[in-house]
Design a protein around this motif. Structure first.
Motif, PDB file in Angstrom:
ATOM      1  N   GLN A  46      41.442  29.498  42.135  1.00  0.00           N
ATOM      2  CA  GLN A  46      40.111  29.728  42.707  1.00  0.00           C
ATOM      3  C   GLN A  46      40.078  31.070  43.439  1.00  0.00           C
ATOM      4  O   GLN A  46      40.874  31.317  44.348  1.00  0.00           O
ATOM      5  N   TYR A  47      39.164  31.932  43.038  1.00  0.00           N
ATOM      6  CA  TYR A  47      39.057  33.248  43.670  1.00  0.00           C
ATOM      7  C   TYR A  47      38.705  33.075  45.154  1.00  0.00           C
ATOM      8  O   TYR A  47      37.824  32.270  45.492  1.00  0.00           O
ATOM      9  N   PRO A  48      39.364  33.808  46.063  1.00  0.00           N
ATOM     10  CA  PRO A  48      39.167  33.579  47.507  1.00  0.00           C
ATOM     11  C   PRO A  48      37.899  34.240  48.047  1.00  0.00           C
ATOM     12  O   PRO A  48      37.939  35.114  48.908  1.00  0.00           O
ATOM     13  N   TRP A  49      36.757  33.752  47.586  1.00  0.00           N
ATOM     14  CA  TRP A  49      35.492  34.385  47.959  1.00  0.00           C
ATOM     15  C   TRP A  49      35.222  34.310  49.455  1.00  0.00           C
ATOM     16  O   TRP A  49      34.672  35.258  50.039  1.00  0.00           O
ATOM     17  N   ASP A  50      35.583  33.216  50.112  1.00  0.00           N
ATOM     18  CA  ASP A  50      35.350  33.101  51.561  1.00  0.00           C
ATOM     19  C   ASP A  50      36.117  34.187  52.309  1.00  0.00           C
ATOM     20  O   ASP A  50      35.602  34.785  53.265  1.00  0.00           O
ATOM     21  N   PHE A  51      37.350  34.421  51.882  1.00  0.00           N
ATOM     22  CA  PHE A  51      38.184  35.457  52.485  1.00  0.00           C
ATOM     23  C   PHE A  51      37.583  36.846  52.255  1.00  0.00           C
ATOM     24  O   PHE A  51      37.469  37.657  53.185  1.00  0.00           O
ATOM     25  N   VAL A  52      37.194  37.112  51.027  1.00  0.00           N
ATOM     26  CA  VAL A  52      36.588  38.402  50.687  1.00  0.00           C
ATOM     27  C   VAL A  52      35.316  38.625  51.491  1.00  0.00           C
ATOM     28  O   VAL A  52      35.085  39.716  52.039  1.00  0.00           O
ATOM     29  N   LYS A  53      34.492  37.583  51.586  1.00  0.00           N
ATOM     30  CA  LYS A  53      33.235  37.702  52.330  1.00  0.00           C
ATOM     31  C   LYS A  53      33.492  38.019  53.802  1.00  0.00           C
ATOM     32  O   LYS A  53      32.789  38.847  54.402  1.00  0.00           O
ATOM     33  N   SER A  97      45.582  41.433  47.072  1.00  0.00           N
ATOM     34  CA  SER A  97      44.937  41.969  45.870  1.00  0.00           C
ATOM     35  C   SER A  97      43.425  41.866  45.951  1.00  0.00           C
ATOM     36  O   SER A  97      42.697  42.758  45.501  1.00  0.00           O
ATOM     37  N   ALA A  98      42.941  40.771  46.524  1.00  0.00           N
ATOM     38  CA  ALA A  98      41.490  40.574  46.613  1.00  0.00           C
ATOM     39  C   ALA A  98      40.819  41.691  47.411  1.00  0.00           C
ATOM     40  O   ALA A  98      39.694  42.098  47.098  1.00  0.00           O
ATOM     41  N   ILE A  99      41.519  42.225  48.426  1.00  0.00           N
ATOM     42  CA  ILE A  99      40.970  43.334  49.210  1.00  0.00           C
ATOM     43  C   ILE A  99      41.366  44.671  48.601  1.00  0.00           C
ATOM     44  O   ILE A  99      40.564  45.607  48.524  1.00  0.00           O
ATOM     45  N   HIS A 100      42.607  44.762  48.144  1.00  0.00           N
ATOM     46  CA  HIS A 100      43.148  45.990  47.549  1.00  0.00           C
ATOM     47  C   HIS A 100      42.214  46.533  46.470  1.00  0.00           C
ATOM     48  O   HIS A 100      41.967  47.742  46.394  1.00  0.00           O
ATOM     49  N   PHE A 101      41.680  45.645  45.627  1.00  0.00           N
ATOM     50  CA  PHE A 101      40.900  46.100  44.487  1.00  0.00           C
ATOM     51  C   PHE A 101      39.461  46.474  44.844  1.00  0.00           C
ATOM     52  O   PHE A 101      38.705  46.910  43.984  1.00  0.00           O
ATOM     53  N   TYR A 102      39.079  46.328  46.086  1.00  0.00           N
ATOM     54  CA  TYR A 102      37.845  46.927  46.575  1.00  0.00           C
ATOM     55  C   TYR A 102      38.121  48.321  47.148  1.00  0.00           C
ATOM     56  O   TYR A 102      37.267  49.197  47.101  1.00  0.00           O
ATOM     57  N   VAL A 103      39.325  48.521  47.687  1.00  0.00           N
ATOM     58  CA  VAL A 103      39.626  49.737  48.444  1.00  0.00           C
ATOM     59  C   VAL A 103      40.091  50.883  47.549  1.00  0.00           C
ATOM     60  O   VAL A 103      39.650  52.027  47.715  1.00  0.00           O
ATOM     61  N   PHE A 104      40.962  50.612  46.561  1.00  0.00           N
ATOM     62  CA  PHE A 104      41.628  51.708  45.855  1.00  0.00           C
ATOM     63  C   PHE A 104      41.094  52.058  44.465  1.00  0.00           C
ATOM     64  O   PHE A 104      40.992  53.245  44.142  1.00  0.00           O
ATOM     65  N   ALA A 219      45.169  32.792  42.079  1.00  0.00           N
ATOM     66  CA  ALA A 219      43.831  32.844  42.668  1.00  0.00           C
ATOM     67  C   ALA A 219      43.069  34.100  42.245  1.00  0.00           C
ATOM     68  O   ALA A 219      41.838  34.099  42.227  1.00  0.00           O
ATOM     69  N   VAL A 220      43.789  35.162  41.936  1.00  0.00           N
ATOM     70  CA  VAL A 220      43.165  36.416  41.517  1.00  0.00           C
ATOM     71  C   VAL A 220      43.509  36.626  40.047  1.00  0.00           C
ATOM     72  O   VAL A 220      44.672  36.789  39.694  1.00  0.00           O
ATOM     73  N   ASP A 221      42.484  36.620  39.210  1.00  0.00           N
ATOM     74  CA  ASP A 221      42.702  36.603  37.770  1.00  0.00           C
ATOM     75  C   ASP A 221      43.227  37.924  37.216  1.00  0.00           C
ATOM     76  O   ASP A 221      42.878  39.006  37.684  1.00  0.00           O
ATOM     77  N   SER A 222      44.075  37.811  36.196  1.00  0.00           N
ATOM     78  CA  SER A 222      44.523  38.936  35.380  1.00  0.00           C
ATOM     79  C   SER A 222      44.110  38.639  33.949  1.00  0.00           C
ATOM     80  O   SER A 222      44.154  37.488  33.517  1.00  0.00           O
ATOM     81  N   ASN A 223      43.727  39.672  33.200  1.00  0.00           N
ATOM     82  CA  ASN A 223      43.063  39.425  31.929  1.00  0.00           C
ATOM     83  C   ASN A 223      43.420  40.429  30.846  1.00  0.00           C
ATOM     84  O   ASN A 223      43.766  41.583  31.128  1.00  0.00           O
ATOM     85  N   GLU A 224      43.300  39.953  29.614  1.00  0.00           N
ATOM     86  CA  GLU A 224      43.165  40.829  28.468  1.00  0.00           C
ATOM     87  C   GLU A 224      41.675  41.049  28.251  1.00  0.00           C
ATOM     88  O   GLU A 224      40.884  40.123  28.419  1.00  0.00           O
TER      89      GLU A 224
END
Length: 397
Positions: A46-53, A97-104, A219-224
């Protein structure tokens, strides 16, 4: 001379106080989400949306963005400290990662995008309202990015992209996709030319996103991502056509610094759990922490984490002062990943069989920190850089 020394000391003291405030604020917010929250996110994928918010509402997503685009206007040092505290809270790579991928990942847009692109997208990224994915790695090219096969062809005022990407984080939920694609054939003499960055819509009619079942950070998805006929307007080309790879290079050193700090933070979380357990677990009428076979390895972990943090903060300070930091940034990534993994592994040994029980949280941290020895650059590639660029040895790759 005395006045200069006094002024320098005062500036250093003020800087340390400022970083202390950043640490405390990030720690307080991250600690609102206990280990049990992350265990559930991991279990349910489950993506940590509460944390991100929570972090978005506090303004942290735009920590390195200029204030004119809705950011905090702070430096790499503050961002690194924030991400270390997230890791140390027990959030592990799921939180980092959930925060990292907004910042960098938005860095190429900030440095090389048009003013219209910056004004349109950066404020939304800073507010945490726009989730983006990043498409560089491909299954056939590995670390040799010059051999990517994803191509973009110009048709009128639009580009049409076809190809395949792998390990694209956030692609399940992202609405935008920063894609590196070839726009001209590979030249053996200049193999890194001819690649272009596109800030595309994640159009599900043209992007088949398939989640990768992986070891950790569920919790944080990786994809093809399979891209078929994805159209991108000319205005969503980042910078100049053909120079996309070089734009990515601008962000390599900062990312390596924060990845090292994330590893250090996760290692500290595991070490805290191990020390608590070693003090409370009684075997043969004594706490196991009284045995040097338990205490000394934990002490070594603390020293390795502390040393790695010193290098990472030095690299961040160099970067913030516009000084060369390649050697320090790569070293920070290498040592942070190693020290973090060693601490998690030693925490498993300290807990013994209980380390396999998810209620103790060690196995989750162990699974997640292992990623950092592989990505975003392998430890072997860091050694290649240091041996060639720092020691002057012949290039081996």
């Amino acid at each position: 001379m005395a006045e200069i020394i006094s002024s320098s000391y005062a500036a250093r003291l003020e800087r340390e106080q400022h970083l202390g405030e950043v640490r405390e604020a990030a720690r307080t917010l991250a600690n609102r989400f206990p280990h049990a929250y992350w265990r559930e996110c991991d279990k349910e994928e489950q993506y940590p949306w509460d944390f991100v918010k929570a972090f978005a509402e506090a303004g942290w997503m735009g920590i390195m963005m200029p204030e004119e685009y809705g950011g905090m206007g702070l430096g790499l040092t503050e961002a690194a400290v924030m991400l270390q505290e997230i890791g140390a809270s027990g959030a592990g790579m799921s939180g980092a990662s959930a925060i990292h991928f907004y910042v960098f990942p938005p860095a190429p847009i900030l440095r090389h995008g048009s003013e219209e692109m910056k004004k349109r997208y950066l404020p939304a990224l800073a507010r945490g309202e726009l989730l983006m994915a990043f498409g560089v790695t491909e299954p056939t090219s590995g670390v040799d990015t010059s051999r990517i096969r994803t191509r973009a062809e110009k048709k009128g005022d639009r580009w049409v992209i076809n190809g395949q990407k792998v390990w694209s984080t956030n692609a399940q939920n992202a609405t935008k996709y920063l894609i590196l694609a070839r726009t001209s054939p590979r030249d053996e003499k200049r193999p890194l030319d001819g690649m272009t960055l596109f800030f595309a819509d994640m159009d599900r009619k043209h992007c088949d996103v398939r989640v990768i079942d992986k070891l950790g950070r569920a919790a944080v998805d990786s994809n093809e991502v399979f891209i078929d006929g994805l159209e991108v307007p000319e205005e969503n080309v980042v910078g100049e056509v053909g120079k996309g790879f070089y734009y990515l290079l601008d962000g390599l050193n900062p990312e390596r610094v924060v990845v090292g700090m994330e590893g250090i933070g996760i290692g500290r979380a595991a070490l805290d759990l191990a020390v608590e357990y070693a003090n409370s677990r009684v075997i043969f009428d004594r706490p196991i922490g009284k045995n040097q076979a338990v205490a000394h390895p934990l002490a070594e972990c603390w020293m390795r984490l502390t040393a790695a943090e010193s290098v990472a903060l030095k690299a961040a300070e160099l970067y913030d002062n516009f000084q060369p930091c390649g050697a320090e940034a790569n070293t920070a990534k290498y040592l942070g990943a190693e020290a973090g993994f060693l601490a998690c592994d030693q925490a498993m040994q300290t807990h013994g069989g209980y380390a396999y029980a998810k209620e103790y949280h060690i196995e989750r941290l162990w699974r997640e920190v292992r990623l950092l020895r592989l990505a975003p650059i392998s430890q072997e590639m860091v050694c290649n850089y240091i041996s060639n660029k720092v020691l002057g040895l012949p290039k081996s790759y």
